[in-house]
Design a protein around this motif. Structure first.
Motif, PDB file in Angstrom:
ATOM      1  N   PRO A 127       0.863  -1.015  -0.104  1.00  0.00           N
ATOM      2  CA  PRO A 127       0.009  -0.171   0.066  1.00  0.00           C
ATOM      3  C   PRO A 127       0.750   1.261   0.042  1.00  0.00           C
ATOM      4  O   PRO A 127       0.495   2.150  -0.601  1.00  0.00           O
ATOM      5  CB  PRO A 127      -0.777  -0.024   1.399  1.00  0.00           C
ATOM      6  CG  PRO A 127      -0.846  -1.476   1.701  1.00  0.00           C
ATOM      7  CD  PRO A 127       0.659  -2.102   1.258  1.00  0.00           C
ATOM      8  N   THR A 163      -0.030  -8.462  -4.612  1.00  0.00           N
ATOM      9  CA  THR A 163      -0.295  -7.449  -4.265  1.00  0.00           C
ATOM     10  C   THR A 163      -0.144  -6.358  -4.964  1.00  0.00           C
ATOM     11  O   THR A 163      -0.879  -5.202  -4.520  1.00  0.00           O
ATOM     12  CB  THR A 163       1.265  -7.403  -3.020  1.00  0.00           C
ATOM     13  OG1 THR A 163       2.251  -7.571  -3.901  1.00  0.00           O
ATOM     14  CG2 THR A 163       1.177  -8.586  -2.226  1.00  0.00           C
ATOM     15  N   PHE A 173      -4.108  -3.107  -4.076  1.00  0.00           N
ATOM     16  CA  PHE A 173      -4.118  -1.837  -3.484  1.00  0.00           C
ATOM     17  C   PHE A 173      -4.082  -0.686  -4.679  1.00  0.00           C
ATOM     18  O   PHE A 173      -3.488  -1.019  -5.664  1.00  0.00           O
ATOM     19  CB  PHE A 173      -3.039  -1.364  -2.470  1.00  0.00           C
ATOM     20  CG  PHE A 173      -3.171  -2.455  -1.350  1.00  0.00           C
ATOM     21  CD1 PHE A 173      -3.983  -2.339  -0.231  1.00  0.00           C
ATOM     22  CD2 PHE A 173      -2.458  -3.658  -1.528  1.00  0.00           C
ATOM     23  CE1 PHE A 173      -4.143  -3.302   0.721  1.00  0.00           C
ATOM     24  CE2 PHE A 173      -2.320  -4.430  -0.404  1.00  0.00           C
ATOM     25  CZ  PHE A 173      -3.427  -4.359   0.721  1.00  0.00           C
ATOM     26  N   THR A 226      -2.690   1.705  -4.693  1.00  0.00           N
ATOM     27  CA  THR A 226      -1.087   2.628  -4.634  1.00  0.00           C
ATOM     28  C   THR A 226      -0.153   1.422  -4.672  1.00  0.00           C
ATOM     29  O   THR A 226       1.175   2.061  -4.480  1.00  0.00           O
ATOM     30  CB  THR A 226      -1.155   3.515  -3.104  1.00  0.00           C
ATOM     31  OG1 THR A 226      -1.522   2.644  -2.137  1.00  0.00           O
ATOM     32  CG2 THR A 226      -1.949   4.570  -3.480  1.00  0.00           C
ATOM     33  N   ALA A 227      -0.359   0.350  -5.188  1.00  0.00           N
ATOM     34  CA  ALA A 227       0.626  -0.693  -5.045  1.00  0.00           C
ATOM     35  C   ALA A 227       1.368  -0.912  -6.442  1.00  0.00           C
ATOM     36  O   ALA A 227       2.435  -1.493  -6.424  1.00  0.00           O
ATOM     37  CB  ALA A 227      -0.147  -2.120  -4.838  1.00  0.00           C
ATOM     38  N   TRP A 233      -9.819   4.667  -2.969  1.00  0.00           N
ATOM     39  CA  TRP A 233      -8.602   3.593  -2.565  1.00  0.00           C
ATOM     40  C   TRP A 233      -9.413   2.487  -1.869  1.00  0.00           C
ATOM     41  O   TRP A 233      -8.880   1.319  -1.795  1.00  0.00           O
ATOM     42  CB  TRP A 233      -7.712   4.302  -1.701  1.00  0.00           C
ATOM     43  CG  TRP A 233      -6.372   3.539  -1.281  1.00  0.00           C
ATOM     44  CD1 TRP A 233      -5.219   3.601  -1.953  1.00  0.00           C
ATOM     45  CD2 TRP A 233      -6.405   2.857  -0.162  1.00  0.00           C
ATOM     46  NE1 TRP A 233      -4.633   2.605  -1.437  1.00  0.00           N
ATOM     47  CE2 TRP A 233      -5.075   1.990  -0.035  1.00  0.00           C
ATOM     48  CE3 TRP A 233      -7.279   2.542   1.012  1.00  0.00           C
ATOM     49  CZ2 TRP A 233      -4.532   1.278   0.753  1.00  0.00           C
ATOM     50  CZ3 TRP A 233      -6.733   1.456   1.818  1.00  0.00           C
ATOM     51  CH2 TRP A 233      -5.372   0.841   1.872  1.00  0.00           C
ATOM     52  N   THR A 242      -9.541  -1.477  -2.466  1.00  0.00           N
ATOM     53  CA  THR A 242      -8.874  -2.484  -1.407  1.00  0.00           C
ATOM     54  C   THR A 242      -9.998  -3.406  -0.800  1.00  0.00           C
ATOM     55  O   THR A 242      -9.751  -4.781  -0.836  1.00  0.00           O
ATOM     56  CB  THR A 242      -8.607  -1.680  -0.222  1.00  0.00           C
ATOM     57  OG1 THR A 242      -7.330  -0.864  -0.548  1.00  0.00           O
ATOM     58  CG2 THR A 242      -7.842  -2.540   0.758  1.00  0.00           C
TER      59      THR A 242
END
Length: 262
Positions: free
Chosen positions: A152, A203, A207, A209-210, A230, A234
């Motif tokens: 994240p 992963t 997210f 922002t991953a 976000w 998630t």
């Protein structure tokens, strides 16, 4: 004690690899390719200036491969040449730097460099050895958990896997006598590397922002009237993502297990 990786004196970016002629060749190939493309007849459907942009783009890509200079210097040289030659207006050429996603990637690499330079990766490796080192499978789940925690806050899967997890895998593998050669790689390193690659894909999708592509997906969806926050992202990805993270290390342990004697 964890041993540092030996430096490879035969690296393709070494200035001494082939003497002066090798340096000249690395400069000549990108420049010649760009000139050849620029001098070729421009197809009619191509807009004015587009052919010159293509020539500079190809020369820059070849420069990134040949590396007559550091990667950043090659990229900035290509960018500067588009403006100096009048191919693109400065506002157009520099417009990409106003994209927030680019700065997310830059921040991600800053984080990854900080993790490696401060020795945090080495300390995490030692923690894995102490807490989960009884079985190779435990190390696989330790890598999965580490990637999940970092994802994240690390908006680049490349920075996360290459800058953070790779030093950990290297340290753990070397402790087990596993190195990237035909005789010892299957002792531990091959399994941990395959696990990290599989986990990183999961992963990266869990997210917003991953990884760098995810904010672009949000942006494109927003332009079509679909708002994805976000938290929404998630929550939607959490259950399938956690199931996949629980399965991948175990499945790879069965189909691609470490071989203590190899």
């Amino acid at each position: 004690m964890l041993r540092p990786q030996p430096k490879n004196p035969s690296s393709p970016v070494s200035a001494e690899r082939g003497g002066w002629w090798w340096t000249v060749l690395r400069w000549a190939v990108p420049v010649a390719a760009g000139l050849i493309i620029y001098l070729l007849p421009q197809p009619e459907p191509v807009k004015p200036g587009g052919w010159a942009v293509l020539a500079i783009f190809v020369a820059t890509v070849l420069g990134l491969i040949a590396q007559p200079m550091p990667l950043a210097a090659v990229a900035l040289t290509g960018l500067a040449f588009t403006m100096v030659a009048g191919v693109l207006e400065p506002a157009v050429a520099l417009s990409g730097f106003a994209e927030p996603t680019i700065w997310l990637i830059v921040a991600a690499f800053f984080i990854s460099i900080a993790v490696t330079k401060t020795g945090l990766g080495r300390r995490v490796a030692l923690w894995f050895v102490a807490m989960l080192g009884k079985r190779s499978l435990g190390l696989g789940y330790g890598l999965a958990l580490t990637d999940l925690i970092l994802a994240p806050a690390t908006p680049s899967n490349t920075a996360r896997s290459g800058g953070v997890l790779y030093p950990i895998i290297t340290s753990l593998s070397e402790q087990a006598g596993s190195r990237p050669d035909g005789e010892t790689r299957r002792r531990l390193g091959a399994y941990l590397t395959a696990t990290a690659m599989g986990v990183n894909v999961i992963t990266s999708a869990m997210f917003a922002t991953a990884m760098a592509a995810n904010p672009l997906v949000q942006k494109f969806a927003g332009e079509q009237g679909v708002e994805i926050s976000w938290l929404t992202w998630t929550v939607a990805a959490l259950v399938p993502g956690l199931i996949a993270l629980a399965v991948i290390p175990a499945v790879l342990y069965k189909v691609f297990p470490p071989r203590p004697g190899s």
